[in-house]
Design a protein around this motif. Structure first.
Motif, PDB file in Angstrom:
ATOM      1  N   ALA A  83       1.052  -1.308  -0.210  1.00 58.10           N
ATOM      2  CA  ALA A  83      -0.045   0.119   0.032  1.00 58.10           C
ATOM      3  C   ALA A  83       0.959   1.192   0.326  1.00 58.10           C
ATOM      4  CB  ALA A  83      -1.012   0.312   1.450  1.00 58.10           C
ATOM      5  N   PRO A  84       0.280   2.019  -0.394  1.00 57.37           N
ATOM      6  CA  PRO A  84       1.487   3.551  -0.450  1.00 57.37           C
ATOM      7  C   PRO A  84       1.617   3.789   1.097  1.00 57.37           C
ATOM      8  CG  PRO A  84      -0.732   4.117  -1.569  1.00 57.37           C
ATOM      9  CD  PRO A  84      -1.048   2.788  -1.137  1.00 57.37           C
ATOM     10  N   ALA A  85       1.177   3.952   2.055  1.00 59.35           N
ATOM     11  CA  ALA A  85       1.584   4.155   3.032  1.00 59.35           C
ATOM     12  C   ALA A  85       2.862   3.452   3.963  1.00 59.35           C
ATOM     13  CB  ALA A  85       0.499   3.890   3.848  1.00 59.35           C
ATOM     14  N   SER A  86       2.650   1.972   2.904  1.00 60.38           N
ATOM     15  CA  SER A  86       3.906   0.952   3.729  1.00 60.38           C
ATOM     16  C   SER A  86       5.179   1.348   2.094  1.00 60.38           C
ATOM     17  CB  SER A  86       3.313  -0.807   3.205  1.00 60.38           C
ATOM     18  OG  SER A  86       2.486  -0.815   3.859  1.00 60.38           O
ATOM     19  N   ARG A  87       4.615   1.928   1.787  1.00 57.66           N
ATOM     20  CA  ARG A  87       6.012   2.663   0.584  1.00 57.66           C
ATOM     21  C   ARG A  87       6.560   3.277   1.564  1.00 57.66           C
ATOM     22  NH1 ARG A  87       5.102   1.380  -5.991  1.00 57.66           N
ATOM     23  NH2 ARG A  87       3.361  -0.400  -5.172  1.00 57.66           N
ATOM     24  N   ASP A  88       6.411   4.012   1.682  1.00 59.45           N
ATOM     25  CA  ASP A  88       6.673   4.973   2.577  1.00 59.45           C
ATOM     26  C   ASP A  88       7.530   5.240   3.600  1.00 59.45           C
ATOM     27  OD1 ASP A  88       5.425   6.830   0.083  1.00 59.45           O
ATOM     28  OD2 ASP A  88       3.827   7.778   1.668  1.00 59.45           O
TER      29      ASP A  88
END
Ligand code: ATP
Ligand code: BTN
Length: 333
Positions: A83-88
């Protein structure tokens, strides 16, 4: 985001494994041509694979196949599932074919100041560890062996209950794949159908009163094969026997999608945010249990956990609290 450690003997076999991973029959000649080596050299490599529990089937007159194939981890596939939050939140993703222990590797990185936000997966561990010096059996490609390093400031008390919260995160990841009958066993196991499916091992480093770091280690059985599971000295289970066909890369990504936001927010949210979910999955709620330390044992009825994640044991109407550490919980049969 990809890193490489020195090539182990197993990693040298990666090219032939990649070819056999499809589970189809391959002739010695075609393997030799694809790898650029002689048929005799292919034969030697195939023999070495058997030492890692990867038993090949010889198909008369046609070649060899790896029954069931292998669903190998890939950093591209894991990253695609984030998910985008995990990528960050993820600073580095490391995939290894073979290490001693992903927890040991991550602890060493944290001590060098470079382990925060790092996730390491290993296809095989030669010295996978459980609590109190026990072994975690992790044959090649048989499960998810994952460690994540995370740095905190504010002291280790902020991490109270974290191993239980990680259990909830794992149960949530497994729910995405509709894995049935998942339960949590205090303090650090995920069970399925009365057997151990996964374990969590937290290891700490740094100044425990201030700036410190934790390695969250997770071992989860996907499909154990070969002889090594015979070394597991308690009832175990793998996903393959309850929900076959789960893609390991998607599962790995789902685990990170649960774990990384949990770690980021844990100092603020604490175990309180996970307690209700933990209680709903409690394997032993209301059941007679025995708690063992090296020198003592206590019998009573398991009555859930308190706000800090301590086990509540009801002993003849008197409630006693036990805090992880040196005690083991067993059902009284
Ligand atoms: P407790 O945490 O309550 O003391 P435990 O017996 O689960 O109990 P842990 O240290 O948490 O102990 O886990 C290590 C144990 O897990 C090993 O001693 C072995 O019994 C078991 N084990 C090792 N490898 C596996 C595996 N791949 N799958 C399931 N169980 C395993
Ligand atoms: C337990 O049940 O005691 C915990 C087992 C934890 C095993 C995992 S596998 C990935 C990580 N590396 C290790 O050496 N141990 C943990």
């Amino acid at each position: 985001m990809h890193d490489s450690t020195p090539k182990s003997p197993l990693e040298q076999l990666r090219p032939v494994l990649n070819l056999l991973a499809d589970g189809e029959v391959h002739s010695g000649e075609s393997l030799g041509a694809a790898l650029g080596v002689s048929r005799a050299a292919v034969w030697k490599q195939l023999q070495k694979l058997e030492r890692y529990g990867l038993a090949l089937e010889s198909v008369k007159g046609r070649g060899y196949r790896l029954p069931g194939g292998l669903n190998l981890l890939s950093s591209e596939a894991i990253t695609a599932g984030l998910a985008p939050a995990s990528r960050d939140l993820l600073r580095q993703l490391i995939l290894c074919d073979e290490v001693d222990s992903t927890n040991a590797q991550l602890l060493a990185r944290l001590e060098r100041g470079c382990g925060h936000g790092v996730a390491m997966f290993a296809e095989r561990q030669t010295a996978g560890r459980g609590r109190r010096g026990r072994n975690w059996i992790s044959p090649f490609g048989g499960g998810i062996n994952l460690s994540v390093g995370w740095q905190f400031s504010g002291g280790v008390q902020l991490l109270e209950g974290l191993s239980l919260a990680v259990g909830v995160a794992l149960a949530r990841a497994l729910a995405e794949f509709e894995v049935p009958d998942v339960r949590l066993k205090w303090p650090n196991d995920v069970w399925c159908r009365g057997r151990k499916l996964a374990g969590v091992l937290l290891e700490l480093s740094g100044d425990l009163t201030d700036r410190c770091a934790v390695v969250v280690g997770i071992g989860l059985n996907v499909g154990l094969r070969g002889e090594s599971p015979a070394a597991i000295d308690q009832p175990w289970i793998d996903l393959h026997s309850v929900r076959p066909g789960i893609d390991r890369n998607r599962l790995a990504a789902a685990m990170l999608n649960q774990l990384l936001p949990l770690l980021q927010a844990y100092p603020e949210r604490g175990f309180g945010a996970y307690r209700e979910a933990w209680l709903a999955l409690d394997q032993f709620a209301g059941r007679p249990v025995r708690l063992q330390s090296a020198t003592r044992e206590w019998c009573g009825t398991a009555a859930g956990v308190d706000r800090s994640g301590a086990l509540i044991l009801d002993m003849d109407g008197e409630q006693r609290l036990f805090h992880g550490g040196e005690v083991s919980l067993r059902e009284v049969s």
